[in-house]
Write an enzyme that holds these catalytic residues in place. Structure first.
Site, mmCIF file in Angstrom:
data_model
loop_
_atom_site.group_PDB
_atom_site.id
_atom_site.type_symbol
_atom_site.label_atom_id
_atom_site.label_comp_id
_atom_site.label_asym_id
_atom_site.label_seq_id
_atom_site.Cartn_x
_atom_site.Cartn_y
_atom_site.Cartn_z
ATOM 1 N N ILE A 133 -2.192 7.186 7.185
ATOM 2 C CA ILE A 133 -3.464 6.458 7.193
ATOM 3 C C ILE A 133 -3.210 5.016 7.665
ATOM 4 C CG2 ILE A 133 -5.400 5.641 5.810
ATOM 5 C CD1 ILE A 133 -4.837 7.887 3.839
ATOM 6 N N LYS B 221 2.364 0.311 -3.565
ATOM 7 C CA LYS B 221 1.443 0.283 -2.429
ATOM 8 C C LYS B 221 0.292 -0.688 -2.668
ATOM 9 C CE LYS B 221 2.655 5.098 -1.489
ATOM 10 N NZ LYS B 221 2.249 6.514 -1.619
#
Length: 428
Positions: A130, A199
């Site tokens: 992504i 993340k």
């Protein structure tokens, strides 16, 4: 035509895919860059059984000290050694590309300060295929980012999907994830929330210019969820997901990773299996959602190669999206909201003695902490003894510090036979 030589440190699943993409798609890459990008050498711990078509070495110096290497790609994992490799690559005026979210979670700002004309790419460090890094750094850079909410770990999402859709217990779902290759033999980082936290910290730097550490934020995993929690969520039109959340309120920023009950008709709730999805709300663009594979050799390698291509195109921009002398913008003054001041609704599971007066004691404790109950269900699962029951309740909005103190008090009640379990309810 200019030739750009690449060294790949760590030739595992992703590293092999990077080499394969650079070789098999060299024509389209060459057309898009105006350069010939050549994987010149791979650095591995053991040369044997590496089925790649480039020279291999076990000596990192063969990549870092070779003056013909222009870009160093690090795909080995870990924190300390990859950080040292990054510093050496930058010191030798080589660009650096990594998929290493753990290393960046601790050292991203130090690396940015060492760039000195070199470039750093890290698209593959968050959610594999992504392009969320480029979305925040480039596509949405004209916006103040109001919030980020995302399913950032495919392993935990697969487990929760199996529990929700197939009535599979946690242990069995985890074993299925390991059998399919979604979970490692030691799945701790995936199921305890750490992977998602790494993340989230990277995304928070890009969106808000804030340098937070994992110790500063709420990080909880999925280890203690039960099918009773899944059932309660379903009956109240919720789905349970492990979310990484960044939410701005004035100049304070919430950063947290934990299980959430979210409306089951939301796009994040519909993200099942090992897929990832991230919702970003900007003050001008509104909500945009990024969905796709969060892991996998080709998917992650695609993001690695996109960084290589961007570097070759000589696109220059600050690594984390903010120029060094930016001092007066709203985001630069952002402060991290203390954990205890976060506001939410909460779901609580209590295992209690099934006798008169217990509910009154629990209600009194919650009231003493200014917490009101929105809904409550009592259950008698077959696996409980005849003298016990489960109380499943949802609260109205309160502060994190209130629910924590209330849970501590509830745990001390003699009628409560097991440590209370809590999940936050997130309004999307």
């Amino acid at each position: 035509m200019k030739t750009i030589n690449v060294a790949v440190i760590g030739v595992g699943v992703v590293g092999s895919s990077v080499i394969e993409i650079l070789q098999q798609n060299k024509d389209i890459i060459q057309a898009r860059t105006g350069a010939l990008i050549v994987p010149k050498i791979g650095i591995v711990r053991n040369i044997h059984n590496k089925n790649v078509s480039i020279p291999l070495s076990t000596n990192i110096d063969d990549a870092l000290e070779d003056p013909e290497i222009d870009i160093v790609v690090e795909l080995m994992g870990g924190i300390d050694l990859p950080y040292k490799i990054a510093l050496r690559a930058l010191a030798n005026k080589k660009s650096f590309v990594t998929a290493n979210k753990a290393m960046l979670a601790y050292h991203r700002h130090e690396l940015e300060s060492k760039m000195s004309g070199s470039s750093i790419g890290f698209e593959a460090s968050v959610c594999g295929g992504i392009p969320i890094i480029k979305a925040l750094r480039d596509g949405l850079c004209a916006n103040h980012i109001l919030s980020i909410r995302g399913i950032m770990n495919g392993t935990s999402n697969y487990i929760l999907t199996q529990m929700s859709n197939n009535n599979t217990d946690f242990t069995t779902a985890l074993k299925q994830a390991q059998k399919l290759g979604y979970a490692e033999a030691d799945p701790a980082l995936d199921i305890n929330g750490s992977d998602s936290a790494h993340k989230l910290l990277i995304l928070a730097s890009l969106a808000y210019g804030i340098h937070a550490k994992i110790e500063d934020i709420i990080v909880e995993g999925i280890e203690n969820i039960s099918l009773e929690d899944i059932r309660f969520a379903y009956e109240h039109d919720y789905s349970i997901k492990l979310l990484g959340i960044a939410k701005k309120q004035d100049n304070a920023l919430e950063l947290r990773v934990h299980l959430c009950m979210i409306p089951k008709d939301s796009m994040l709730a519909k993200t099942d299996g090992a897929m990832n999805a991230i919702s970003v709300i900007g003050d001008k663009v509104g909500e945009s959602v990024y969905y796709g594979a969060g892991a996998g050799g080709n998917e992650t390698a695609s993001s690695v190669v996109s960084d290589i291509i961007e570097i070759v195109r000589s696109k220059t921009a600050p690594m984390l999206g903010y120029v060094a002398d930016f001092q007066h913008g709203l985001e630069q003054n952002m402060v991290l909201l203390p954990k205890d001041k976060i506001i939410s609704r909460y779901y609580v599971r209590l295992q209690v003695d099934d006798k008169p007066g217990v509910l009154a004691h629990i209600a009194n404790i919650l009231a003493a902490h200014n917490i009101s109950i929105q809904s409550l269900i009592q259950r008698k699962p077959k696996d409980l003894d005849t003298h016990s029951a489960l109380l499943l309740l949802a609260t109205h909005t309160c502060a994190e510090v209130q629910i924590k103190k209330a849970l501590e008090s509830l745990e001390k009640l003699k009628e409560v036979s097991k440590k209370p379990y809590m999940i936050r309810i997130e309004s999307l």
